[in-house]
Design a protein around this motif. Sequence first.
Motif, PDB file in Angstrom:
ATOM      1  N   SER A  22       0.823  -1.215   0.000  1.00 39.45           N
ATOM      2  CA  SER A  22       0.000   0.000   0.000  1.00 39.45           C
ATOM      3  C   SER A  22       0.854   1.262   0.000  1.00 39.45           C
ATOM      4  N   ARG A  23       2.138   1.132   0.352  1.00 41.28           N
ATOM      5  CA  ARG A  23       3.013   2.306   0.379  1.00 41.28           C
ATOM      6  C   ARG A  23       3.695   2.567  -0.961  1.00 41.28           C
ATOM      7  N   ALA A  24       3.498   1.665  -1.916  1.00 41.92           N
ATOM      8  CA  ALA A  24       4.229   1.751  -3.182  1.00 41.92           C
ATOM      9  C   ALA A  24       3.970   3.056  -3.916  1.00 41.92           C
ATOM     10  N   THR A  25       2.708   3.475  -3.958  1.00 43.66           N
ATOM     11  CA  THR A  25       2.373   4.705  -4.686  1.00 43.66           C
ATOM     12  C   THR A  25       3.091   5.905  -4.089  1.00 43.66           C
ATOM     13  N   GLY A  26       3.073   6.006  -2.767  1.00 38.41           N
ATOM     14  CA  GLY A  26       3.739   7.131  -2.105  1.00 38.41           C
ATOM     15  C   GLY A  26       5.231   7.147  -2.350  1.00 38.41           C
ATOM     16  N   ILE A  27       5.858   5.974  -2.244  1.00 36.77           N
ATOM     17  CA  ILE A  27       7.303   5.889  -2.473  1.00 36.77           C
ATOM     18  C   ILE A  27       7.632   6.277  -3.911  1.00 36.77           C
ATOM     19  N   LEU A  28       6.843   5.783  -4.852  1.00 36.35           N
ATOM     20  CA  LEU A  28       7.079   6.064  -6.264  1.00 36.35           C
ATOM     21  C   LEU A  28       6.928   7.554  -6.564  1.00 36.35           C
ATOM     22  N   LEU A  29       5.919   8.196  -5.982  1.00 35.33           N
ATOM     23  CA  LEU A  29       5.713   9.624  -6.189  1.00 35.33           C
ATOM     24  C   LEU A  29       6.884  10.441  -5.657  1.00 35.33           C
ATOM     25  N   CYS A  32       9.964   9.943  -7.925  1.00 37.08           N
ATOM     26  CA  CYS A  32       9.799  10.676  -9.187  1.00 37.08           C
ATOM     27  C   CYS A  32       9.964  12.179  -8.985  1.00 37.08           C
ATOM     28  N   THR A  33       9.468  12.689  -7.865  1.00 36.98           N
ATOM     29  CA  THR A  33       9.600  14.117  -7.567  1.00 36.98           C
ATOM     30  C   THR A  33      11.062  14.502  -7.401  1.00 36.98           C
ATOM     31  N   ILE A  34      11.813  13.713  -6.643  1.00 31.81           N
ATOM     32  CA  ILE A  34      13.234  13.992  -6.413  1.00 31.81           C
ATOM     33  C   ILE A  34      14.001  13.941  -7.728  1.00 31.81           C
ATOM     34  N   VAL A  35      13.736  12.908  -8.521  1.00 41.39           N
ATOM     35  CA  VAL A  35      14.422  12.755  -9.812  1.00 41.39           C
ATOM     36  C   VAL A  35      14.110  13.933 -10.726  1.00 41.39           C
ATOM     37  N   SER A  36      12.842  14.340 -10.770  1.00 43.10           N
ATOM     38  CA  SER A  36      12.433  15.416 -11.670  1.00 43.10           C
ATOM     39  C   SER A  36      13.065  16.751 -11.289  1.00 43.10           C
ATOM     40  N   ILE A  37      13.044  17.076  -9.994  1.00 42.18           N
ATOM     41  CA  ILE A  37      13.653  18.338  -9.543  1.00 42.18           C
ATOM     42  C   ILE A  37      15.152  18.327  -9.810  1.00 42.18           C
TER      43      ILE A  37
END
Length: 422
Positions: A22-29, A32-37
């Motif tokens: 259930s934590r997968a979505t949060g971890i993935l977001l 992705c945010t860190i990578v994008s910034i």
Amino acid sequence: MRTLKTVHHKILTPIRKFINDSRATGILLIVCTIVSIALSNFAFSSTAYVSFWHQHFSETLSSLNLPNSPLHIINDVCMSFFFLLVGLEIKRELLVGELKSVRKSVLPVLAALGGMIVPAIIFTIFNGNTPFHHGWGIPMATDIAFSLGVLSLLGNRVPVQLKIFLTALAIIDDLGAIVTIALFYSAQLNWIYLLFAVLALGLILLLNKLKVQRIIYYIIPGAILWYCVFNSGIDASIAGVLFALCMPIDKISKIEQLLFYPVNFAIMPLFALANTAIILPSAMGSALTSTISFGIMLGLILGKPIGIFLFSFIASKIGIASMPSRTNYRELFGVSMLGGIGFTMSIFTASLAFNFEGLQIISKVAIIAGSLISAVAGYMFLRRVYGKKKTSIYLLNTADDLTEQDRAMEILAPRIVNQAIG
């Protein structure tokens, strides 16, 4: 054969476990945010990376009044499916679940109202007598995707009723932000498209009334609804929620099953990548010390939790609303802190509130900073509340104190937890 089994065991099984967590979505977001910034601010990649999300595909799309860049396609088309998914969850809870009780359904409405009013007041305190006063709507919104993503990091320690409360709160909050944009920040509403949107919505309701069961018959009027809402000057995400609320109740589970994995593991990561492609200013100190920044950050960090919690607390104490089942005020305050994750709608409002790019950049930096602080503070607070034990309300229930609604929720719990966002 043995090699294939080894690959399956070492690679595919961990991936499957991650997806089912259930934590997968949060971890993935968050990843992705860190990578994008990071990509947006590295010299060798920043220009190409940021430009990619804003590049236009073809003049044909523009001539048809359709989204014409990766960023707009993700935010206006793909995110409609996200709002469809959460809208379906809300409808189910209104009819058979946690929000079936009028007093419980009133609570997220009042909480969202408080979460909009107090941040707007805080921003106005700092900017009411300045040329920047028009930005009062920026700290009003709660980002559904990121707030639920952070909450999901706590796993099954969080009661599903609390997740439902945050989902309902964030949706109502988003609807409030959309209304605010339509009334105060939209240059002009296209009433012709709005009229056709209402007609399309009426057709969907008629199909439901006639008990039409095949989903394919809802797709064409649903697409017309989205197109008309998109071109009316109102944020297209509202079309997903409206479509969801008009769908037959017995089709909700089937649609959710179709949308769950594409939304959580394709659309949401793309959303995070596209919306965090922001070049941070070199003078970060100056950007964070303006009255605009103070108004936005304090509006998110203090205004949102104070407004959400205060309105909820008063409403529950005077008896016009009731708390989510088996939750307490400490948990409610922790969720209220996560309400300070503004992000998408806040960034969108900032682009409408200020025409000057420099003011937009200052606003975006303040939104990122305020949302980050709210996310960390809310997560740490709730982690302390729940401790290390993976407790669940379903393990705490006893046969003697279960109401009829609680029994229904307990039966639905495994399915809801697996299908709910986060």
